[in-house]
Design an enzyme around this catalytic site. Structure first.
Site, PDB file in Angstrom:
ATOM      1  N   ASP A  44      31.024  32.291  50.096  1.00  0.00           N
ATOM      2  CA  ASP A  44      31.302  32.695  48.716  1.00  0.00           C
ATOM      3  C   ASP A  44      31.802  31.498  47.909  1.00  0.00           C
ATOM      4  OD1 ASP A  44      31.561  34.156  46.433  1.00  0.00           O
ATOM      5  OD2 ASP A  44      33.084  35.531  47.188  1.00  0.00           O
ATOM      6  N   HIS A  88      29.769  34.543  44.289  1.00  0.00           N
ATOM      7  CA  HIS A  88      29.292  35.817  43.743  1.00  0.00           C
ATOM      8  C   HIS A  88      29.351  35.851  42.218  1.00  0.00           C
ATOM      9  CE1 HIS A  88      33.708  36.685  44.010  1.00  0.00           C
ATOM     10  NE2 HIS A  88      33.461  37.249  42.846  1.00  0.00           N
ATOM     11  N   GLY A 142      38.967  40.022  37.350  1.00  0.00           N
ATOM     12  CA  GLY A 142      39.292  38.974  36.400  1.00  0.00           C
ATOM     13  C   GLY A 142      39.891  37.768  37.078  1.00  0.00           C
ATOM     14  N   SER A 147      37.819  35.309  46.532  1.00  0.00           N
ATOM     15  CA  SER A 147      36.559  35.985  46.806  1.00  0.00           C
ATOM     16  C   SER A 147      36.633  37.454  46.424  1.00  0.00           C
ATOM     17  CB  SER A 147      36.201  35.843  48.290  1.00  0.00           C
ATOM     18  OG  SER A 147      35.048  36.594  48.617  1.00  0.00           O
ATOM     19  N   SER A 165      38.682  36.527  39.986  1.00  0.00           N
ATOM     20  CA  SER A 165      37.681  35.999  40.907  1.00  0.00           C
ATOM     21  C   SER A 165      37.434  34.514  40.690  1.00  0.00           C
ATOM     22  CB  SER A 165      36.373  36.759  40.722  1.00  0.00           C
ATOM     23  OG  SER A 165      35.516  36.505  41.784  1.00  0.00           O
TER      24      SER A 165
END
Length: 443
Positions: free
Chosen positions: A231, A201, A312, A329, A314
């Site tokens: 993802d 993402h 932040g 994710s 991810s």
């Protein structure tokens, strides 16, 4: 003759004391070098529980997990399966619903209307399917989903959760593009070119990534990925090489953990996550094969944990004792109130992308603490960091455990006392002999 016997006794005592010190030191060294008495999460993740579930089949089992004592537990549906589990060295737990029934329930949930802000997992411990709805789910949607769950059976449990299920875009150390800020997860390679494995993402194919917010330090470009559904994504390094320290994951304060392999997560396993917003955090795997309905779409097959995360973080790495497990994710909550965080399994991403993890094969690298551990120094966040983390903490735990080093320390202490006592006795004997000699001469 009497003095000769005394000298022999003193020498034997000193030799015995020195030997005791050597023996005690060897005992302490052996205790530190040996495996700890309780198996580590990585070892437990590879134990007979998973193999037993696969061998006995989905109609006779309902998952496996690691309990608080570090033992492997397998949910089984009949006494014969329970006996096989005991024979294999694991603990059986008789349950009512098989994995086949539980998976059928999740398939029916997925076939229903998609409701953003919901997620469901199979809870192996309670033998239930747990459906969670965040604060964005309306009362009408929740009521409709509850009716669907009731129709499936009484083993589907409905739970409301605070916060919202969101992707954690914005990581261990940051990479930035017009799509947002993400984290580099792990370094991977196809044998010819090196890449960063991160969350899907974070940005579509073609996204250009930099190490700074001014766009002066290029890192690479997204060349493959999958989101929603999965993802994960690949960022190809500018120049094609990850460089020194590619096998190290940063955990903050200039420290890093060397990556030695890749594995599957186990329910109950202790894990660590690193991210640029909240740093290094730990917790447990609470479920596998989770489905999350993000606003952007549905992602399946995720690892659910109670490790907190914040925007932040991810794309950041999920590890256990140097074993790569997943990349961040999304989830709900924060690191003040706690929450739930989901991870894309690394094994699935590597297989789909046809790449291999870059792992440790040489001495620990060294670099400044301002560099990440997932890219080369010339393209920060690349570089490496001093090796520390779980291995160091495990060693300290063993040193602090009296069961491991206590006997050796007792031997050393006793030997030192014997040496001191021998020296004191000799000194006292010499002093008395000195007095006797001069008292005889004084007369």
């Amino acid at each position: 003759m009497r003095h000769a016997r005394r000298r022999i006794v003193r020498r034997v005592t000193r030799l015995a004391s020195v030997g005791g010190i050597v023996l005690g030191t060897a005992m302490v060294t052996q205790a530190v070098a040996s495996e700890p008495p309780v198996a580590s999460p990585r070892v437990l993740a590879e134990n007979s529980g998973v193999d037993l579930v696969e061998r006995l089949g989905a109609s006779r089992t309902a998952g496996s997990w690691i309990d608080d004592q570090g033992r492997s537990v397998v949910a089984v549906t009949d006494d014969r399966a329970a006996a096989e589990v005991r024979e294999a060295g694991a603990m059986p737990k008789l349950v009512r619903h098989s994995m086949r029934e539980l998976k059928s329930a999740t398939e029916k949930l997925r076939s229903g209307p998609r409701v953003t802000g919901t997620a469901w997992v199979v809870d192996y411990r309670s033998n239930e399917v747990v459906v969670r709805g965040d604060s964005t789910v309306s009362a009408d949607d929740w009521s409709e989903l509850t009716d669907l769950a009731d129709g499936i059976g009484g083993f589907v449990r409905m739970e409301r959760t605070e916060g919202t299920f969101t992707t954690r875009i914005n990581g261990a150390l940051p990479i930035l593009s017009t799509a947002g800020r993400c984290s580099a997860g792990f370094n991977v390679t196809n044998g010819e070119t090196d890449f960063i494995l991160t969350a899907g993402h974070c940005g579509p194919n073609g996204s250009v990534w930099f190490a700074d917010n001014r766009g002066n330090e290029p890192v690479g470009r997204t060349v493959a990925g999958s989101f929603p559904g999965n993802d994960y994504s690949l960022v190809q390094y500018t120049g094609g090489r990850a460089g020194d320290g590619a096998d190290v994951v940063a955990i903050g304060d200039g420290q890093g953990v060397r990556i030695t392999g890749v594995g599957e997560a186990s329910v109950g396993q202790r894990v660590f996550r690193s991210g640029s917003s909240s740093g290094l955090r730990d917790g447990q795997v609470t479920a596998l094969n989770a489905t999350v309905n993000y606003p952007e779409g549905t992602v399946t097959g995720l690892i659910e944990t109670n490790v907190c995360a914040e925007p932040g973080d991810s794309g950041g790495p999920l590890i256990s004792e140097g074993i790569a497990l997943g990349v961040t994710s999304g989830g709900s909550g924060d690191c003040q109130a706690g929450g739930t965080t989901f991870f894309q399994p690394v094994t699935q991403a590597l297989s789909a992308l046809d790449v291999q993890l870059i792992t440790s094969s040489g001495p620990a690298p060294s670099a400044s603490g301002t560099q990440s551990a997932v890219a080369p120094p010339e393209a920060a966040p690349g570089g490496s960091a001093p090796i520390s983390g779980e291995a160091g903490r495990e060693l300290l735990a063993r040193l602090a455990d009296p069961k491991n080093v206590g006997p050796g320390l007792l031997v050393i202490g006793g030997s030192l006392i014997a040496l001191v006592a021998t020296r004191w006795i000799r000194t006292e004997q010499d002093r008395k002999a000195y007095q006797r000699y001069y008292s005889a001469t004084w007369g």
